[in-house]
Design an enzyme around this catalytic site. Structure first.
Site, PDB file in Angstrom:
ATOM      1  NE  ARG A  53     -20.996 -17.207 -30.969  1.00  0.00           N
ATOM      2  CZ  ARG A  53     -22.310 -17.418 -31.141  1.00  0.00           C
ATOM      3  NH1 ARG A  53     -22.737 -18.419 -31.893  1.00  0.00           N
ATOM      4  NH2 ARG A  53     -23.190 -16.634 -30.552  1.00  0.00           N
ATOM      5  CE1 TYR A 105       1.793 -29.872 -29.662  1.00  0.00           C
ATOM      6  CE2 TYR A 105      -0.562 -29.998 -29.267  1.00  0.00           C
ATOM      7  CZ  TYR A 105       0.631 -29.311 -29.185  1.00  0.00           C
ATOM      8  OH  TYR A 105       0.658 -28.067 -28.607  1.00  0.00           O
ATOM      9  CG  ASP A 177      -1.981 -32.779 -36.151  1.00  0.00           C
ATOM     10  OD1 ASP A 177      -1.573 -31.933 -36.976  1.00  0.00           O
ATOM     11  OD2 ASP A 177      -1.886 -32.630 -34.919  1.00  0.00           O
ATOM     12  CE  LYS A 202       2.437 -25.155 -33.210  1.00  0.00           C
ATOM     13  NZ  LYS A 202       2.033 -26.501 -32.898  1.00  0.00           N
TER      14      LYS A 202
HETATM   15  C1  LIG Z   1       0.971 -27.065 -32.194  1.00  0.00           C
HETATM   16  C2  LIG Z   1       0.321 -28.328 -32.586  1.00  0.00           C
HETATM   17  C3  LIG Z   1      -1.028 -28.573 -32.280  1.00  0.00           C
HETATM   18  C4  LIG Z   1      -1.866 -27.633 -31.448  1.00  0.00           C
HETATM   19  O1  LIG Z   1      -2.006 -26.358 -31.981  1.00  0.00           O
HETATM   20  P1  LIG Z   1      -2.230 -25.059 -31.057  1.00  0.00           P
HETATM   21  O2  LIG Z   1      -2.466 -23.964 -32.014  1.00  0.00           O
HETATM   22  O3  LIG Z   1      -1.013 -24.903 -30.199  1.00  0.00           O
HETATM   23  O4  LIG Z   1      -3.442 -25.335 -30.195  1.00  0.00           O
HETATM   24  C5  LIG Z   1      -1.578 -29.770 -32.721  1.00  0.00           C
HETATM   25  N1  LIG Z   1      -0.853 -30.676 -33.414  1.00  0.00           N
HETATM   26  C6  LIG Z   1       0.437 -30.472 -33.720  1.00  0.00           C
HETATM   27  C7  LIG Z   1       1.192 -31.511 -34.484  1.00  0.00           C
HETATM   28  C8  LIG Z   1       1.068 -29.303 -33.311  1.00  0.00           C
HETATM   29  O5  LIG Z   1       2.366 -29.122 -33.602  1.00  0.00           O
END
Ligand SMILES: *Cc1c(COP(=O)(O)O)cnc(C)c1O
Length: 381
Positions: A53, A105, A177, A202
């Site tokens: 961890r 998001y 983000d 992603k």
């Molecule tokens: C998918 C996504 C998230 C969240 O990610 P997770 O791995 O699903 O928790 C945050 N911001 C954007 C722009 C995303 O596309």
């Protein structure tokens, strides 16, 4: 390879955080599943590892790689994108305030509204394409200006440098983000942001087979120390295997992004000419209102787009039902093209137009994607 800021992006993507395994000479990294590490007779930890961890070789490699790709000093990896978002807000105090975009998001909005509001962290959601609205929303206790560009699902672009300026003028931090663009196309730290957040789920993962998140910081400051504390004490860390999967995908990131962008441009151009499509949201189209800004702060326009079908929800559902090459699924950034009726997944609070379909353009041949959308649109009345 010694890590160095002077190497170009493609070289960093292959080498940063990677290294030949000292114990075996293995060129591909081993996966260190061990949760615990042996102490020496004197009680010290000769390899620097204590418990997974706290630190794990696979996670440390991923964190170093992501820091290098974003041009930051350090990174912290998490078990999901939203775990990374949560760790950033966990550094705030009751009474602190966040300015965030309206077109954000939906999961990030949920974290603010449903987890942090009850701890008295306030949030104001504004149209971030309007600089004056953002300036008006900033308060004495604003600590974070949250940026998401291009946005989800309308692909609006926000001027990152201008937002960082507003944040810093107010004594707040600018956090971006960068999931939609990836560091291959956009580097918010270079544009003045203090932190970058990713859903590695992603484009960085790139295969729709791993959930993960990351925070990358410009400086190892107090705010990043709080993120580390949330990681260590909160414990939402990714597994060694998940870190390994993301690492495995990073070397191809620049090449995948080039193909995602080229395909998305072709699909967007096709959709714009289609009589049953009322709007296409893609900053790469020259008549898109965000084209000039995207050109200024991105090296290409990305693999995400959305479009609106004439006839609203029924027509959009018909298109989604008829596609054969596209997969009907949420998420983005994988090799396969996905299509999604966004308002359905965002739930009752969604302001997304009912006729809107969001597309993650994958790595199939662009003409097959176009033929598939053409036949699906033919089914609309
Ligand atoms: C998918 C996504 C998230 C969240 O990610 P997770 O791995 O699903 O928790 C945050 N911001 C954007 C722009 C995303 O596309």
């Amino acid at each position: 390879m010694k890590r160095s800021r002077t190497h170009r992006f493609e070289t960093l993507a292959v080498h940063a955080g990677h290294g030949v395994d000292a114990a075996t000479g293995a060129v591909a990294p081993p996966i260190h599943l061990s949760t615990t590490f042996e102490r020496a007779a004197d009680g010290s930890y000769p390899h620097g590892y204590l418990y997974s961890r706290n630190d794990n070789p696979n996670r440390n490699g991923l964190e170093a790689a992501l820091a290098a790709l974003e041009g930051g000093s350090s990174g912290a990896a998490f078990a999901s994108g939203l775990a990374a978002v949560t760790a950033i807000f966990q550094g705030l105090q009751p009474g602190d305030h966040v300015v965030a975009p309206k077109d954000i998001y939906h999961g990030t909005a949920n974290v603010l509204k449903h987890l942090f509001a009850k701890w008295q962290v306030g949030a104001t959601f504004v149209d971030m394409t309007r600089l004056d609205d953002v300036k008006r929303a900033v308060r004495a206790h604003t600590r974070i200006v949250w940026i998401e560009t291009p946005s989800n699902p309308l692909l609006q672009c926000v001027d990152i440098a201008a937002m960082a300026g507003v944040a810093h003028h107010a004594g707040a931090r600018a956090v971006a983000d960068n999931t939609f663009a990836s560091p291959a196309l956009q580097r918010p730290l270079d544009l003045g942001c203090d932190m970058v957040m990713h859903a590695t789920t992603k484009y960085l993962g790139g295969r729709s087979d791993v959930l993960g998140g990351a925070v990358i910081t410009r400086a190892d400051d107090e705010a990043f120390a709080q993120v580390r504390t949330a990681q260590l004490f909160g414990g939402a860390v990714p597994s060694p295997f998940d870190c390994w999967l993301v690492m495995r995908s990073l070397p191809t990131l620049p090449y995948r992004m080039r193909a995602h962008c080229a395909n998305a441009r072709k699909v967007a151009t096709f959709l714009r000419e289609h009589p049953k499509v009322s709007a296409v949201h893609y900053p790469g189209l020259e008549d898109n209102p965000f084209h000039a800004l995207a050109k200024k702060q991105m090296s290409d326009f990305g693999g995400m787009l959305s479009f609106e079908v004439k006839g609203g929800k029924d027509a959009a559902m018909t298109v989604a039902a008829q596609v054969e090459v596209f997969t009907r699924a949420t998420s983005l950034g994988g090799v396969e093209s996905l299509i999604e009726h966004r308002a359905s997944i965002e739930g009752p609070e969604s302001k997304t137009p009912q006729g809107l379909l969001r597309v993650s353009v994958g790595l199939e041949h662009a003409d097959d994607l176009i033929d598939d959308l053409a036949q699906a649109l033919d089914h609309c009345a």
